[in-house]
Design a protein around this motif. Sequence first.
Motif, PDB file in Angstrom:
ATOM      1  N   ILE A 187      62.712  11.532   3.942  1.00 17.55           N
ATOM      2  CA  ILE A 187      63.561  10.746   3.052  1.00 17.55           C
ATOM      3  C   ILE A 187      63.511  11.274   1.617  1.00 17.55           C
ATOM      4  O   ILE A 187      64.441  11.069   0.833  1.00 17.55           O
ATOM      5  N   GLY A 188      62.464  12.008   1.268  1.00 19.50           N
ATOM      6  CA  GLY A 188      62.352  12.561  -0.074  1.00 19.50           C
ATOM      7  C   GLY A 188      63.247  13.757  -0.335  1.00 19.50           C
ATOM      8  O   GLY A 188      63.325  14.239  -1.470  1.00 19.50           O
ATOM      9  N   LYS A 189      63.941  14.264   0.694  1.00 17.33           N
ATOM     10  CA  LYS A 189      64.812  15.427   0.483  1.00 17.33           C
ATOM     11  C   LYS A 189      66.031  15.087  -0.360  1.00 17.33           C
ATOM     12  O   LYS A 189      66.756  15.981  -0.776  1.00 17.33           O
ATOM     13  N   GLY A 190      66.265  13.826  -0.599  1.00 17.29           N
ATOM     14  CA  GLY A 190      67.351  13.461  -1.497  1.00 17.29           C
ATOM     15  C   GLY A 190      66.954  13.488  -2.957  1.00 17.29           C
ATOM     16  O   GLY A 190      67.778  13.184  -3.824  1.00 17.29           O
ATOM     17  N   VAL A 240      70.140  16.128   7.073  1.00 15.22           N
ATOM     18  CA  VAL A 240      68.869  15.418   6.866  1.00 15.22           C
ATOM     19  C   VAL A 240      68.893  14.065   7.563  1.00 15.22           C
ATOM     20  O   VAL A 240      67.934  13.693   8.259  1.00 15.22           O
ATOM     21  N   ASP A 241      69.970  13.296   7.383  1.00 11.50           N
ATOM     22  CA  ASP A 241      69.982  11.951   7.966  1.00 11.50           C
ATOM     23  C   ASP A 241      69.965  11.990   9.482  1.00 11.50           C
ATOM     24  O   ASP A 241      69.236  11.235  10.125  1.00 11.50           O
ATOM     25  N   ARG A 242      70.738  12.875  10.083  1.00 12.51           N
ATOM     26  CA  ARG A 242      70.721  12.949  11.542  1.00 12.51           C
ATOM     27  C   ARG A 242      69.374  13.458  12.047  1.00 12.51           C
ATOM     28  O   ARG A 242      68.900  13.038  13.094  1.00 12.51           O
ATOM     29  N   HIS A 243      68.748  14.361  11.289  1.00 11.08           N
ATOM     30  CA  HIS A 243      67.417  14.826  11.685  1.00 11.08           C
ATOM     31  C   HIS A 243      66.421  13.672  11.717  1.00 11.08           C
ATOM     32  O   HIS A 243      65.576  13.598  12.623  1.00 11.08           O
ATOM     33  N   LEU A 244      66.504  12.769  10.750  1.00 15.65           N
ATOM     34  CA  LEU A 244      65.585  11.631  10.732  1.00 15.65           C
ATOM     35  C   LEU A 244      65.798  10.741  11.956  1.00 15.65           C
ATOM     36  O   LEU A 244      64.823  10.302  12.593  1.00 15.65           O
ATOM     37  N   VAL A 245      67.052  10.483  12.295  1.00 12.28           N
ATOM     38  CA  VAL A 245      67.327   9.668  13.487  1.00 12.28           C
ATOM     39  C   VAL A 245      66.886  10.413  14.746  1.00 12.28           C
ATOM     40  O   VAL A 245      66.296   9.818  15.660  1.00 12.28           O
ATOM     41  N   GLU A 246      67.149  11.712  14.791  1.00  7.47           N
ATOM     42  CA  GLU A 246      66.752  12.502  15.957  1.00  7.47           C
ATOM     43  C   GLU A 246      65.235  12.537  16.111  1.00  7.47           C
ATOM     44  O   GLU A 246      64.709  12.524  17.228  1.00  7.47           O
ATOM     45  N   THR A 247      64.520  12.569  14.993  1.00  7.16           N
ATOM     46  CA  THR A 247      63.059  12.533  15.074  1.00  7.16           C
ATOM     47  C   THR A 247      62.582  11.209  15.648  1.00  7.16           C
ATOM     48  O   THR A 247      61.631  11.168  16.447  1.00  7.16           O
ATOM     49  N   ASP A 277      67.927   3.694   0.084  1.00  4.71           N
ATOM     50  CA  ASP A 277      67.513   5.081  -0.133  1.00  4.71           C
ATOM     51  C   ASP A 277      68.172   6.045   0.845  1.00  4.71           C
ATOM     52  O   ASP A 277      68.105   7.259   0.656  1.00  4.71           O
ATOM     53  N   TRP A 278      68.792   5.511   1.883  1.00  4.14           N
ATOM     54  CA  TRP A 278      69.440   6.357   2.883  1.00  4.14           C
ATOM     55  C   TRP A 278      70.620   7.122   2.287  1.00  4.14           C
ATOM     56  O   TRP A 278      70.961   8.217   2.762  1.00  4.14           O
ATOM     57  N   GLU A 279      71.249   6.575   1.276  1.00  4.37           N
ATOM     58  CA  GLU A 279      72.452   7.194   0.715  1.00  4.37           C
ATOM     59  C   GLU A 279      72.188   8.618   0.231  1.00  4.37           C
ATOM     60  O   GLU A 279      73.043   9.485   0.327  1.00  4.37           O
ATOM     61  N   ARG A 280      70.998   8.875  -0.290  1.00  5.91           N
ATOM     62  CA  ARG A 280      70.701  10.200  -0.835  1.00  5.91           C
ATOM     63  C   ARG A 280      70.544  11.263   0.245  1.00  5.91           C
ATOM     64  O   ARG A 280      70.683  12.455  -0.049  1.00  5.91           O
ATOM     65  N   VAL A 281      70.222  10.887   1.456  1.00  9.98           N
ATOM     66  CA  VAL A 281      70.077  11.881   2.524  1.00  9.98           C
ATOM     67  C   VAL A 281      71.281  11.890   3.458  1.00  9.98           C
ATOM     68  O   VAL A 281      71.387  12.751   4.324  1.00  9.98           O
ATOM     69  N   ARG A 282      72.184  10.952   3.285  1.00  8.99           N
ATOM     70  CA  ARG A 282      73.339  10.860   4.179  1.00  8.99           C
ATOM     71  C   ARG A 282      74.209  12.107   4.058  1.00  8.99           C
ATOM     72  O   ARG A 282      74.616  12.502   2.976  1.00  8.99           O
ATOM     73  N   CYS A 283      74.468  12.755   5.190  1.00 11.52           N
ATOM     74  CA  CYS A 283      75.310  13.958   5.261  1.00 11.52           C
ATOM     75  C   CYS A 283      74.770  15.094   4.403  1.00 11.52           C
ATOM     76  O   CYS A 283      75.513  16.013   4.054  1.00 11.52           O
ATOM     77  N   ARG A 284      73.499  15.075   4.057  1.00 13.30           N
ATOM     78  CA  ARG A 284      72.942  16.139   3.211  1.00 13.30           C
ATOM     79  C   ARG A 284      72.656  17.378   4.054  1.00 13.30           C
ATOM     80  O   ARG A 284      71.910  17.312   5.032  1.00 13.30           O
ATOM     81  N   LEU A 320      53.933  12.490  15.392  1.00 13.40           N
ATOM     82  CA  LEU A 320      55.014  12.710  14.425  1.00 13.40           C
ATOM     83  C   LEU A 320      55.294  14.197  14.249  1.00 13.40           C
ATOM     84  O   LEU A 320      56.460  14.614  14.143  1.00 13.40           O
ATOM     85  N   THR A 321      54.249  14.999  14.231  1.00 13.43           N
ATOM     86  CA  THR A 321      54.422  16.447  14.087  1.00 13.43           C
ATOM     87  C   THR A 321      55.258  17.011  15.221  1.00 13.43           C
ATOM     88  O   THR A 321      56.184  17.803  15.006  1.00 13.43           O
ATOM     89  N   GLU A 322      54.944  16.602  16.438  1.00 14.04           N
ATOM     90  CA  GLU A 322      55.700  17.108  17.585  1.00 14.04           C
ATOM     91  C   GLU A 322      57.136  16.599  17.555  1.00 14.04           C
ATOM     92  O   GLU A 322      58.087  17.366  17.794  1.00 14.04           O
ATOM     93  N   ALA A 323      57.322  15.333  17.268  1.00 11.19           N
ATOM     94  CA  ALA A 323      58.674  14.772  17.229  1.00 11.19           C
ATOM     95  C   ALA A 323      59.511  15.455  16.151  1.00 11.19           C
ATOM     96  O   ALA A 323      60.689  15.781  16.376  1.00 11.19           O
ATOM     97  N   ASP A 324      58.929  15.681  14.988  1.00 11.29           N
ATOM     98  CA  ASP A 324      59.637  16.344  13.890  1.00 11.29           C
ATOM     99  C   ASP A 324      60.059  17.751  14.282  1.00 11.29           C
ATOM    100  O   ASP A 324      61.200  18.170  14.054  1.00 11.29           O
ATOM    101  N   ALA A 325      59.149  18.498  14.885  1.00 14.01           N
ATOM    102  CA  ALA A 325      59.461  19.881  15.266  1.00 14.01           C
ATOM    103  C   ALA A 325      60.521  19.934  16.363  1.00 14.01           C
ATOM    104  O   ALA A 325      61.446  20.749  16.315  1.00 14.01           O
ATOM    105  N   LEU A 326      60.403  19.055  17.351  1.00 14.24           N
ATOM    106  CA  LEU A 326      61.389  19.041  18.430  1.00 14.24           C
ATOM    107  C   LEU A 326      62.770  18.672  17.907  1.00 14.24           C
ATOM    108  O   LEU A 326      63.788  19.187  18.385  1.00 14.24           O
ATOM    109  N   ALA A 327      62.822  17.778  16.933  1.00 14.06           N
ATOM    110  CA  ALA A 327      64.106  17.372  16.368  1.00 14.06           C
ATOM    111  C   ALA A 327      64.675  18.427  15.429  1.00 14.06           C
ATOM    112  O   ALA A 327      65.882  18.426  15.166  1.00 14.06           O
ATOM    113  N   THR A 328      63.840  19.308  14.925  1.00 14.72           N
ATOM    114  CA  THR A 328      64.308  20.337  13.993  1.00 14.72           C
ATOM    115  C   THR A 328      65.201  21.339  14.692  1.00 14.72           C
ATOM    116  O   THR A 328      66.282  21.684  14.223  1.00 14.72           O
TER     117      THR A 328
END
Length: 901
Positions: free
Chosen positions: A495-498, A462-469, A444-451, A572-580
Motif C-alpha cells: 500500500i505504500g507504493k502510492g 499495484v492494486d490488482r497485485h494486492l488483491v491477487e496476493t 488509502d486505496w486511491e493512491r494505488v488504484r490502477c498504478r 505472506l512471502t510466498e503469497a506475494d511472490a506467487l502473485a507477482t
Amino acid sequence: MTESVEAKTETTAGTASGTAADSVPGGYAAARLRLLQEESRSGPPRRTALAELTDQWLATLLAGGAREAGIAQRDGAVRGVALVAVGGYGRGELSPRSDLDVLLLHDGSADAPAIAALADHVWYPVWDLGLALDHSVRTPEQARKTAGEDLKAQLGLLDARHIAGDAALTAGLRTAVLADWRAQAPRRLPELRELGQERARRHGELQYLLEPDLKEARGGLRDATALRAVAASWLADAPREGLAEARRRLLDARDALHLTTGRATDRLALQEQDQVAADLGLLDADTLLRQVYESARTISYASDVTWREVERVLRARSARPRLRGLLGGRGRGGSQAGGAGAAERSPLAEGVVEQDGEVVLARAARPERDPVLPLRAAAAAAQAGLPLSLHAVRRLAAAARPLPVPWPPEAREQLVTLLGAGESTVGVWEALEAEGLITRLLPDWERVRCRPQRNPVHRWTVDRHLVETAVRASALSRRVGRPDLLLIAALLHDIGKGWPGDHSVAGETIARDVATRIGFDRADVAVLATLVRHHLLLIETATRRDLDDPATVRSVAEAVGSTATLELLHALTEADALATGPAAWSAWRGSLVADLVKRVAGVLAGEPAADPSAPQQTTAEQERLAIEAWRTGGPVLALHARSEALPPGDPTGTRASTPASGAPDKRTGAPEAGTPSHAEPDEEPGTESIGVELLIAVPDQPGVLPAAAGVLALHRLTVRAADLRAVGLPEELTGPAAPDPARPAPGAGAGAGADPGVLLLSWRVAAEYGSLPQAARLRKDLLRALDGSLDIVARLAEREAAYRGYPRRRGVHAPPPRVTVAPGSSQLATVIEVRAQDAPGLLHRIGRALEDAGVTVRSAHVSTLGANAVDAFYVTDASGAPLRPVRAAEVAQEVERALSG
C-alpha cells in the motif's frame, strides 16, 4: 506515415487536374496536414473535423467520377450510387493514421464497367496520398449477404454513415442491416463474445500491460465497439456511466501515438509513452498509463456486466419454448405463465439473496440503515462464487452510510471473509471498485488504484497485485494461526507504493492507520505493521545473504520478534511472490526461504546459535565430490535435475512454482556420455523441478569464480541461482591416508579459511539453446580456464560482437548497474551487492572485477528476477577479515566501473 502525406502534397495538388485533390483550398493533403498540426484542436473535435474534411474530399471524388462514368444524376445529385463510411470512419473516429473504411454502394442500375470506373476514380487518389484504405463495392443485397456470412463485416455495417450520393440507398441499407442484426442476435452475440475472448487470449488485458494494445487488448477500443453492437441488438445494454469518457481517453491516446510515431500503430510502446504523455498534457508516462488503465477497467467491467445480461436474456428466451410445451401451448392468462418462469430468490446472508445467477439485495434490505451491508453482500457473493448484480452495487454505493470508526467487528469479519474466498474475490472486488465503494471503505486505496509497476517481473498493477496476493494467501490460510492477519497483511503489504520513498516504510505507517480504523487491537496492529514493513525480508535474505552466517539469521529474528509473526511472514512471502508473476517464485526460492525460516525459528525458540567457526554441513554427495577434487587436484562436476515431492498442504513454501526466468526448466534425462551418474530418476506425479543443478568441487585457488562462470557462459548456460563456499573434509584425509603427491597444494582463493581448501560451487542453470552440455566438456574447459590456456574474455567478446551484429536484435535501454555495500549484514565478511541487467557473462565479469580488486570471495549468492540480476558477494581481505569501510566502498566502486565499461 505523416511524411508520405507531406511528400505527396505538392505533387498531388499540382498534377491531379480534374481530381478532387485540389477541390479543397490547398488540396486535401495540405488541409489534412494543417488540421493535424493545430495544437488548439485535439480529441473529439479534431477527429470530427478530420472525418468531415475526408467526407468532403470523397464526396467530390464521387461526383467527379460519376460524371466521367456517365452515371445518372438528378439536380446535381448522384442517383443509384452512394459512398458509405463504415467501422471507425463511420463513427467519425478518425485518428491521424486510421484506415478509411469505405463502401461504394450501388443499386445495380449502372453497368459493371461504369461502376468499376467510378470505384477507380475514388480509390486511386486515396492510395496516391499513402492512406490506408479498406474498400468494397456492393449492392445492398450483396452487402447484407456478406454481413450474414462475416461477423466483422456485419459489425462494420452497424456503424454505416452516409458520405455522398444517393442517401436513400444508404438509409435503406442501414435499416435492413439493423433489422438483420436484431433478428440474428441470439446466434450472433455468442459469436461476438467468443471473438472478444479470443482477442483477450492473444493480446492480454489492457489494464495490466506495460505496452498495451489500445485497440485489441481486453478493455480496449474493440471491446467498446462490441458494446455498441450489443446495444444495437436491443437484447441488453451496457452500463453507460463513464463509458463514453473511457472510450474518448483511449482514442485520444491513440491519436497522440499516431502523431508521435507517424505510423498506424495501436501498441503503446515504452519508448513512446513519455512523448504521448507530453502531447496529451499529462505529467509523465505513469500518469498516462494510469489513465489508460482506468479507461480499460471501465470498459472491461461494462463488458462483464453486459455479457452476463446477454446470457441471462438468452437463457430466458431458450426456456420459453419449453415452458409453453409444459403448459400445452396455453399461457393461462399470461401472468401465471410469467410467474412460473420467474427466477427463485435464495437467501445468502442478512439482506442478501441469489437470483438468476447473481447476488442481489433482499426486498427488505435497507442499505441506508445497515452500513455493513456492502461488505456483507460482497462476502456472500465471493463465498458463493457469484457476481454482484450491477443494480445491487449501485444501490449500495448510492444509499449505504459510511462505517463508523473503528469498524464494528462484523464489518472486519466480512472483509476477511471476502478476502478469503479465493479466485472469486477478484470479480466482486472489481464490482465494488467500479462504483467507488473500495475507496470509500479504504481511502488509502486511491493512491494505488490502477498504478502501473515498471518492473517487468510484476504482471499486475499495484492494486490488482494486492488483491491477487490476498487470493494466493487464502490458499495458505491453514498454515497460520491467524489467517485474518495474513489476509489483511496481503491486502496492505504494498500500500505504500502510492507514496514517495521506500514503500515498505511508508506502508508500515499506512498499515497501522488502516488496521486501527478497521478495528484491530493494539497487538494485532503491531503485527500487521511488522508484516508490511518486512514483507520482503525473507525472500531478500534467503536469496542474497549467507544463511550460514549467524548474523544473518539473528538479524531476521530480531526484526520478526516472534514465531507467530514468522509463521505469518513466511506465508505472506510466498503469497506475494506467487502473485507477482512466474519469475518471482520457484521451488528453489521456496526451499531457500523455508531453510531461513527454520533457522530463524530455532533462534526464536532459544536454540543455541551456530558456531561460525564450525565447518558447514555438507551432503554425502557434496563431501564425495570435495574428496575427489582434493585427491585429483582438479575440478569434479555433477550435473542433474533436482525435484521434490509436493504433498497437499506442504508447509515448505515450495509449491506452485515457476522458474525465475519465466521459462521451463531444462531436464537432463539420462546422463550424457562422460557425465557422472548423478542424474535423478524420472519425476513422479506430485513432484516439481527446482532446476538443473550443477555441482563443481575444485581445490581452492585464485580465479575459481570468474573461471567457472565464464565457462558456463561460453556453453550458453544461464545461471538462475548460485552459491559458492568452502567445505571441510574428514580429518582422516589429513592423516595416514596421504593425498596423491601430484596434487597441487591449495591456494589462497575464496576458501582461504577452510582446511584443507576445497571450494564447492552450486549452480542452478538452464540451457539458453538446445540441450545441456556434457559434464566432461565443462570439466575440460574449466581446467583450461584455470590454467590460463582458455581465453574466456576474448571468447565472450567475440560472441558479444557477433550478437550485436544481428540487425534485428536491438538492445533494450537498461538502467546502469548499481554496486553497494550492505553494512552490518555479516560479522565475518563484507557484503557487496550487485544489481544489474542480466546478460551472458555477467557473473564472470563480476568475479574478475572482485579478483582484480584483490579481495577473497568467501561466498556468493546469485539470483535472477526476469531480466534483473541481484547478487551478493561475501568478501574478505587477504587475512580473512572483513574489509574496512573505506576499502569496501572502493571495491564497490571498482566493480561498478568494471560493469559499466
